[in-house]
Write an enzyme that holds these catalytic residues in place. Sequence first.
Site, PDB file in Angstrom:
ATOM      1  N   GLY A   1       0.746  -1.353   0.208  1.00 17.29           N
ATOM      2  CA  GLY A   1      -0.002   0.138  -0.167  1.00 17.29           C
ATOM      3  C   GLY A   1       0.759   1.182   0.229  1.00 17.29           C
ATOM      4  O   GLY A   1       1.031   2.561  -0.894  1.00 17.29           O
ATOM      5  N   ILE A  27     -23.971  16.776  17.310  1.00 17.60           N
ATOM      6  CA  ILE A  27     -24.286  17.564  17.480  1.00 17.60           C
ATOM      7  C   ILE A  27     -26.364  17.230  17.003  1.00 17.60           C
ATOM      8  O   ILE A  27     -26.871  17.636  17.795  1.00 17.60           O
ATOM      9  CB  ILE A  27     -24.244  18.478  16.666  1.00 17.60           C
ATOM     10  CG1 ILE A  27     -22.500  19.637  16.897  1.00 17.60           C
ATOM     11  CG2 ILE A  27     -24.797  19.970  16.427  1.00 17.60           C
ATOM     12  CD1 ILE A  27     -22.607  21.018  15.899  1.00 17.60           C
ATOM     13  N   GLU A  75      -4.699   7.695  -0.899  1.00 18.71           N
ATOM     14  CA  GLU A  75      -3.462   8.737  -2.236  1.00 18.71           C
ATOM     15  C   GLU A  75      -2.788   8.932  -0.476  1.00 18.71           C
ATOM     16  O   GLU A  75      -1.951  10.236  -1.657  1.00 18.71           O
ATOM     17  CB  GLU A  75      -4.292  10.159  -2.764  1.00 18.71           C
ATOM     18  CG  GLU A  75      -5.212   9.121  -4.117  1.00 18.71           C
ATOM     19  CD  GLU A  75      -5.170  10.841  -4.648  1.00 18.71           C
ATOM     20  OE1 GLU A  75      -4.759  11.569  -5.356  1.00 18.71           O
ATOM     21  OE2 GLU A  75      -6.796   9.975  -5.362  1.00 18.71           O
TER      22      GLU A  75
END
Length: 383
Positions: free
Chosen positions: A134, A340, A366
């Site tokens: 990766g 919230i 990315e």
Amino acid sequence: MTVFELDTDEQLEMIRQSAKDFAENYIRPHVMEWDESQKFPVELFHKMGEYGFMGVLVPEAYGGSGLGYQEYITIIDEISQVCGSIGLSVAAHNSLCTNHILSFANEEQKQKNLPKLASGEWIGAWGLTETGTGSDAGGMATTAVKDGDFFILNGSKNFITHAISSNVAVVIARTGEKGDSHGMTAFVIEKGTPGFSAGKKENKLGMRASETACLFFDNCKVHKDNILGNVGDGFIQSLKILDGGRISIAALSLGIAKGALEAALKYAQEREQFGKTIINFQGVSFKLSDMATKIEASELLTRKAGYLKDTGKKVTKLSAMAKLFASETAVEVANEGIQIHGGYGYTKDFPAEKYYRDAKLCTIGEGTSEIQKVVIAREITRK
């Protein structure tokens, strides 16, 4: 006179409004439908091609919009406020596959691929990541072995956006020794090439309407004319493409964060507890203040990185900073948005939970947040 011929301020505002209107009319009505079914709406991207959103950075000579990174950031931002999945796919198509061809292809390759990508007739994919490599892209296992005028590719790529639905892919394969930064080569490969196939769609936490799957190469025979640039340049090219790609993810993060803040602010102004709307409670208003401040800082970093890219200056440090800060901000803002909303934030009746699920990918795709810190540390210690 077209929208793209106006002066810069008017142009940017008209592009913003165009992207906003598109998102409201063609994306918002289907957001949860696409998310629940993991549908990648191919027809939507063909439609976006008509609006110039699929070739934002491509010169008009190749059928693109001929715009810069400020306009590009604006488009990604506006679309992602409505749906992060669609914003992600627009970003991957523009900044990875299409931009790699634009940046490193020869004239014949550009003429063949860019008009179809820019118009939305074709959807593009970009293959660097592998199952075992990766963050360590230099250790990739996919190989391309020279055989006369051809290269034979074997291996696979993992977590590839548009792996199934794309018409063309830019793929990086090893043509030299493992770990050699000049031992990898970029190829542009059309779907339908024998030995080139895609795997099953990944079942993801978020970004569910953005298609993700593996690409497989089984004795895939690719002519040397499909090489982008020179043999051995693929990894170096990829690092340059990722500099721009990180601006894309920063813009994506910015849009998700803005959407999450807007939803939280709307809810806080409507929800009543103890005889008054909850925005009047300092505990809630302080959260909203922090969210808005970090979003503003994220946008400034992202816009500065875009300015450096547009003016041809080195952008590695700023794009990593923008991507790191904006993506972590998106996660934080989405998390506070849930808080919230309280219990309602945990239901699919309100948009808060989707922003929360979508935001996390921004800290991974990315280049993880940790990799961004590696890049930043390396850049600030250079002499």
